[in-house]
Design a protein around this motif. Structure first.
Motif, PDB file in Angstrom:
ATOM      1  N   GLU A   1      31.688  56.265   0.548  1.00  0.00           N
ATOM      2  CA  GLU A   1      30.566  55.506   1.127  1.00  0.00           C
ATOM      3  C   GLU A   1      29.306  56.376   1.251  1.00  0.00           C
ATOM      4  OE1 GLU A   1      31.804  53.211   4.591  1.00  0.00           O
ATOM      5  OE2 GLU A   1      29.803  53.423   5.449  1.00  0.00           O
TER       6      GLU A   1
ATOM      7  N   ASP B   1      33.040  58.291  14.624  1.00  0.00           N
ATOM      8  CA  ASP B   1      32.510  57.218  13.790  1.00  0.00           C
ATOM      9  C   ASP B   1      31.916  57.784  12.509  1.00  0.00           C
ATOM     10  OD1 ASP B   1      30.056  55.153  13.143  1.00  0.00           O
ATOM     11  OD2 ASP B   1      31.847  54.160  13.936  1.00  0.00           O
TER      12      ASP B   1
ATOM     13  N   ARG C   1      34.949  53.942   8.413  1.00  0.00           N
ATOM     14  CA  ARG C   1      34.342  53.505   7.161  1.00  0.00           C
ATOM     15  C   ARG C   1      34.100  52.003   7.220  1.00  0.00           C
ATOM     16  NH1 ARG C   1      34.057  58.103   7.123  1.00  0.00           N
ATOM     17  NH2 ARG C   1      34.684  59.630   5.551  1.00  0.00           N
ATOM     18  N   THR C   2      33.018  51.577   6.552  1.00  0.00           N
ATOM     19  CA  THR C   2      32.734  50.151   6.511  1.00  0.00           C
ATOM     20  C   THR C   2      33.720  49.435   5.592  1.00  0.00           C
ATOM     21  OG1 THR C   2      30.445  50.816   6.747  1.00  0.00           O
ATOM     22  CG2 THR C   2      30.853  48.498   6.316  1.00  0.00           C
ATOM     23  N   ASN C   3      34.094  50.104   4.497  1.00  0.00           N
ATOM     24  CA  ASN C   3      35.142  49.599   3.605  1.00  0.00           C
ATOM     25  C   ASN C   3      34.952  48.121   3.265  1.00  0.00           C
ATOM     26  OD1 ASN C   3      37.504  49.955   2.104  1.00  0.00           O
ATOM     27  ND2 ASN C   3      38.818  49.330   3.811  1.00  0.00           N
ATOM     28  N   PRO C   4      33.754  47.735   2.791  1.00  0.00           N
ATOM     29  CA  PRO C   4      33.467  46.307   2.633  1.00  0.00           C
ATOM     30  C   PRO C   4      34.217  45.672   1.461  1.00  0.00           C
ATOM     31  CG  PRO C   4      31.708  47.572   1.657  1.00  0.00           C
ATOM     32  CD  PRO C   4      32.640  48.570   2.304  1.00  0.00           C
TER      33      PRO C   4
ATOM     34  N   GLN D   1      29.162  47.667  -2.180  1.00  0.00           N
ATOM     35  CA  GLN D   1      29.182  48.904  -1.397  1.00  0.00           C
ATOM     36  C   GLN D   1      28.285  49.951  -2.062  1.00  0.00           C
ATOM     37  OE1 GLN D   1      32.380  51.186   0.839  1.00  0.00           O
ATOM     38  NE2 GLN D   1      32.849  51.818  -1.243  1.00  0.00           N
TER      39      GLN D   1
ATOM     40  N   ARG E   1      23.141  51.889   6.257  1.00  0.00           N
ATOM     41  CA  ARG E   1      22.597  51.816   7.599  1.00  0.00           C
ATOM     42  C   ARG E   1      21.179  52.368   7.604  1.00  0.00           C
ATOM     43  NH1 ARG E   1      26.965  54.612  10.950  1.00  0.00           N
ATOM     44  NH2 ARG E   1      28.116  54.751   9.017  1.00  0.00           N
TER      45      ARG E   1
END
Lengths: 104, 431
Positions: free
Chosen positions: A22, A41, A46-49, A53, A99
């Motif tokens: 990421e 954090d 991880r956002t792991n969408p 990504q 972000r």
């Protein structure tokens, strides 16, 4: 199998690259003043969408330079490639844009 | 949305045929066309004490042990597709408990001890075969690590032995032990109680046994949201409507992050493709499981005769259940390094599953920041072996609201406290 266009070398086979995960995760500026939850954090979460990504990749068997790309984790389609330090606008359907305020 | 009429007949009574030689004989007279379905096709009701999201082996095992050990039968297992078609049906079916660290050893050994009586317990043949798992060492570092692990395992009461190069050859004669290859075999560790099981049978057996005890297994019921009130979970939104729940357990492997995000929880998990393949079926040629860390291959032979061969994960994250070809290519190279005898064998099919990898290669089993919401995920590349143990400890966690001593160290909070259980490379095989 991915065909990745290195911003400097052009399209190359995936095996020449290293995936750095990421992108746009910024290390806290002052780790000593950061509490455990915030540092955890940064370090582990991880956002792991499921969707688009932003990722870091390195052309490790070529020019050895790092860059960012945007890729679908559903179709593997690469929708955007950009250099370190650049912060293009999120795609309309991005599920997990970078972000805000992050560093490359 | 309630389907009480369909359900009422099953409440509290056992309706399934008990499998036995007699029932086999009885059904032979009707040409095996009159067998009752192994589990009820339940439609979800309005409300449950416990809702388990995910109908893979771990979710079904959780439901089974909730009913059997804790007497909680007002339970639903919600599965987006048909049960057992995710990682439960995609793994390479290896069962072992030779993990280095005490916490892992306790967890995986609990699972292995349950495996040993599972077919009888479930009244379903899981084809669990303790044929021995051999982990090879290819250099001096490997040998030291292997011997250290053997001692650590023995201190934890887990069977393990170190084999010399010649003993490896005697145990598995088709391994190439010539010293002049790129990765020569120096020795190995053997867990004789390890082996393999039939992965589909594990899902079906747990589903049948849980269903028999009153658990509703709701297939094609996708969870789309997790409803919370005052920091507490109260139910789930599904493709078949809202379901009220006293407690909710997330057991969704590769999709753990997606489901956890429904409750605004971030996880230290990345979803990677993990590929495997099988060869054409051949006569019995390898009667154990062989794993090698250095060349990274693990192979066994199914009862049908196919070689079952596992690959490594792809470096990128994905939800596509497929990976890149070069991983398979590398896999075949590794296989031939150890087993030149397979050089002219044809591969029959290849597939991928989505594994949820954590930073320390250990699972997360326990509470979440949301009250009454629990999670069991992060099994990464090695969840199948743990299926009964995972279900057993997670059932305890759901029933009592507190983790069992075995899964307490595997809390989500360890990533904040720093008390990781680092099994990367320590767990006999790289993850």
């Amino acid at each position: 199998m991915l065909l990745i266009t290195c911003p400097w070398c052009g399209p190359r086979d995936e095996i020449e690259f290293t995936c750095g995960g990421e992108a746009h995760r910024a290390r806290p500026q002052d780790p000593a003043a950061t509490d455990d939850a915030a540092f955890a954090d940064f370090l582990f979460m991880r956002t792991n969408p499921k969707g688009l990504q932003r990722e870091r990749w390195c052309h490790s068997q070529g020019c050895r330079r790092w860059f960012n790309l945007e890729r679908s984790t559903i179709t593997h389609e690469i929708t955007r490639i950009y250099k370190m330090g650049e912060q293009p606008e999120a795609s309309a359907d991005a599920t997990s844009p970078a972000r805000q305020g992050g560093q490359p | 949305m309630a389907c009480f009429s369909a359900m009422a007949g099953f409440e509290g009574k056992r309706s399934m045929t008990r499998y036995s030689a007699l029932s086999l004989l009885k059904n032979a007279f009707s040409h095996h066309e009159a067998w009752a379905p192994a589990w009820r096709k339940a439609e979800p009701r309005d409300s449950y004490d416990v809702v388990i999201i995910g109908g893979g082996g771990h979710g079904l095992a959780t439901a089974y042990y909730l009913a059997k050990v804790h007497g909680i039968t007002n339970v639903a297992v919600l599965e987006r597709g048909p049960i057992g078609l995710g990682n439960t049906g995609r793994n390479t079916t290896i069962v072992r408990s030779n993990y280095l660290w005490d916490e892992s050893a306790a967890l995986y050994e609990k699972a292995l001890s349950l495996w040993e009586g599972l077919s009888q317990d479930l009244n379903y043949n899981t084809m669990f075969s303790q044929r021995g798992v051999l982990n090879l060492a290819h250099n001096h570092g490997d040998v030291l690590e292997a011997q250290r692990r053997v001692h650590a395992l023995r201190l934890n009461g887990i069977d393990s032995e170190y084999l010399s190069r010649d003993e490896v050859k005697a145990f598995c004669p088709i391994i190439d032990i010539r010293p002049d290859v790129r990765y020569p075999v120096w020795g190995g560790t053997l867990q004789r109680r390890g082996g393999s099981a039939r992965h589909d049978a594990v899902a079906w057996g747990f589903a049948r046994a849980a269903s028999e005890r009153g658990v509703d297994i709701c297939e094609r019921c996708e969870v789309q949201g997790i409803r919370r009130e005052g920091g507490k979970v109260v139910g789930v939104e599904t493709s078949k409507g809202y379901i009220k729940a006293g407690k909710v357990g997330i057991v969704t492997a590769g999709h753990s992050g997606v489901v956890a995000a429904m409750a605004d929880i971030r996880l230290p998990v990345e979803s990677h493709p993990l590929q495997a393949l099988v060869s054409e079926p051949v006569k019995p040629i390898i009667d154990c499981v062989v794993m090698s860390n250095a060349v990274h291959v693990y192979v066994s032979q199914s009862d049908k005769g196919e070689l079952v061969i596992g690959a490594g994960v792809d470096a990128y994250t994905s939800y596509a259940q497929r990976g890149s070809f070069h991983v398979i290519e590398h896999q075949m190279g590794a296989l031939l390094e150890l087993f030149p005898i397979f050089s002219r064998m044809r591969m029959l099919r290849q597939w991928g599953g989505i594994v949820d990898v954590t930073p320390d290669a250990s699972p997360i089993i326990g509470k979440t920041p949301v009250d009454n919401l629990f999670i069991n995920c992060g099994w990464g590349t090695g969840g199948f072996k743990a299926t009964p143990g995972s279900g057993w400890v997670f059932a305890h966690t759901l029933a009592t609201g507190q983790p069992h001593a075995i899964n307490a160290p595997f809390a989500l909070s360890r990533f904040e406290t720093g008390k990781l259980i680092d099994e990367h490379g320590a767990a006999a095989v790289a993850h």
